[in-house]
Scaffold this active site. Structure first.
Site, short mmCIF file in Angstrom:
data_model
loop_
_atom_site.label_atom_id
_atom_site.label_comp_id
_atom_site.label_asym_id
_atom_site.label_seq_id
_atom_site.Cartn_x
_atom_site.Cartn_y
_atom_site.Cartn_z
N GLU A 108 47.45 40.29 38.92
CA GLU A 108 46.15 40.67 38.36
C GLU A 108 45.06 40.57 39.42
O GLU A 108 45.08 39.67 40.25
CB GLU A 108 45.78 39.75 37.20
CG GLU A 108 46.67 39.88 35.99
CD GLU A 108 46.26 38.89 34.90
OE1 GLU A 108 45.23 38.22 35.06
OE2 GLU A 108 46.99 38.80 33.90
N SER A 210 39.21 28.27 45.44
CA SER A 210 39.33 27.20 44.45
C SER A 210 40.73 26.61 44.49
O SER A 210 41.72 27.34 44.63
CB SER A 210 39.04 27.74 43.04
OG SER A 210 39.27 26.75 42.06
N CYS A 352 42.72 34.21 33.10
CA CYS A 352 43.60 34.41 34.25
C CYS A 352 45.06 34.38 33.82
O CYS A 352 45.52 33.43 33.19
CB CYS A 352 43.33 33.31 35.28
SG CYS A 352 44.28 33.48 36.77
#
Length: 365
Positions: A108, A210, A352
């Site tokens: 994605e 992150s 996500c």
């Protein structure tokens, strides 16, 4: 919501691995390869301009290169292209892409539109091994790491989609599927390529990485000397609660994680962002806000409160807006710099890993 679903997909493992992706080469690596072929190093800059400024997908189109060199490039490298399997467009302009890789696996990538520009959220792995109990990305586990070129290709692909409207990618967040520090070498190479002035030329301070907290890599990242923005997926103010939400906390407990964060701040002089997803009745009470304020007291930091997206396979519920605002006020009372993340793509599979998980379900029916 608009959805586009193109042609049928390949089965996983159906195709042979392609030639190495030229997107995986830094400018210096490309220069070294050219010199080994008897070419001048300046050709590397020309190739980079064709790849990242003109965004060609065929070496034959690099018309200021000698024909022999174009043929050498074509026989040595591929220009990674990602097949769009699903494209979802939200009412707020967010676009979520499900891309297919050469081996049939899917990833994605998300384009988010802000007042200040366009941000792309990239994926670093096919699946994830971290096992956070609230995340759709971990469903099905980790399949493989992405190569640097496959991460770069996500940004290039989105930029090509924006070319039609004369827009550009202005920032990147490495917060998609996977744990970036679990694929560290590819991550660092990706960052150097997209940040390079001859590459995609995305400023370091417009890129955010992150991590869920792989402590040794935090120290290593601090020592890289990069001006990249850095975020910690925290999600809990105590060691016990964080272990329940994020199994990685067993290996890298919260007190040790905070030591690494302090080292990063001291080493780089840069602020750290703590991402804190709010889960109804789990970590969103005022006592949790007080514990969080105590945990990060005195640090050069910012807290990003995240209203979580509902994931059918998980049992967590969204925190009411009134409680989110109360949590924010409690932190501000302690002088904590805090914001509430703007929600993007709420009417599509925005969480996500959610779109990929849905596609995996449909494939097995």
């Amino acid at each position: 919501m608009e959805m586009v679903r193109p042609a049928a997909r390949r089965s996983v493992g159906e195709t042979q691995p392609p030639l190495p992706s030229i997107y995986s080469l830094t400018l210096d690596e490309l220069k070294e390869w050219l010199v080994a072929q008897g070419e001048k190093p300046f050709r590397a800059t020309q190739i980079y301009e064709w790849l990242y400024q003109n965004r060609v997908t065929d070496f034959a189109d690099m018309t200021n290169l000698p024909k022999r060199l174009r043929e050498q490039l074509a026989s040595s490298f591929s220009i990674t292209t990602l097949k769009t399997v699903v494209k979802q467009t939200s009412k707020d302009g967010t676009i979520k892409f499900l891309f297919e890789l050469h081996d049939g696996y899917s990833i994605e990538t998300v384009l988010m539109r802000h007042n200040y520009g366009n941000s792309v959220c990239v994926t670093t792995q096919v699946g994830c091994r971290i096992g956070c109990t609230f995340c759709a990305s971990t469903l099905g586990g980790l399949k493989r790491h992405l190569e640097a070129g496959e991460i770069v290709a996500q940004v290039v692909q989105v930029q090509k989609a924006l070319d039609d409207t004369n827009e550009r990618v202005s920032s990147i967040v490495v917060m998609g599927i996977g744990e970036p520090f679990d694929n560290y070498d590819a991550l660092i190479k990706f960052l150097r390529i997209v940040n390079h002035p001859k590459g995609l030329n995305i400023g370091a301070r417009h890129i955010t990485v992150s991590t869920s907290g792989i402590i040794p890599k935090i120290y290593q990242f601090a020592d890289e000397g990069m001006q990249i923005n850095f975020a910690i997926s925290l999600h809990a103010p105590t060691n016990e609660l964080r272990t329940k939400l994020m199994p990685i906390n067993k290996a890298y407990p919260l007190p040790k994680l905070m030591e690494a964060v302090r080292y990063y701040i001291e080493k780089t002089g840069r602020r750290v962002t703590f991402e804190y997803g709010l889960f109804g009745g789990v970590n969103d009470q005022l006592e949790h806000a007080e514990q969080l304020a105590e945990l990060i007291k005195g640090l050069k930091c910012h807290v990003n409160l995240i209203p979580v997206n509902y994931v059918p396979e998980r049992n967590y519920v969204r925190t009411p807006r009134s409680q989110i605002f109360a949590f924010e006020r409690a932190l501000k009372k302690h002088g904590i710099n805090v914001t509430i993340r703007r929600e993007h793509g709420h009417d599509i599979d925005a969480a996500c890993g959610q779109l990929r998980a849905k596609e995996r379900k449909e494939e097995t029916r």
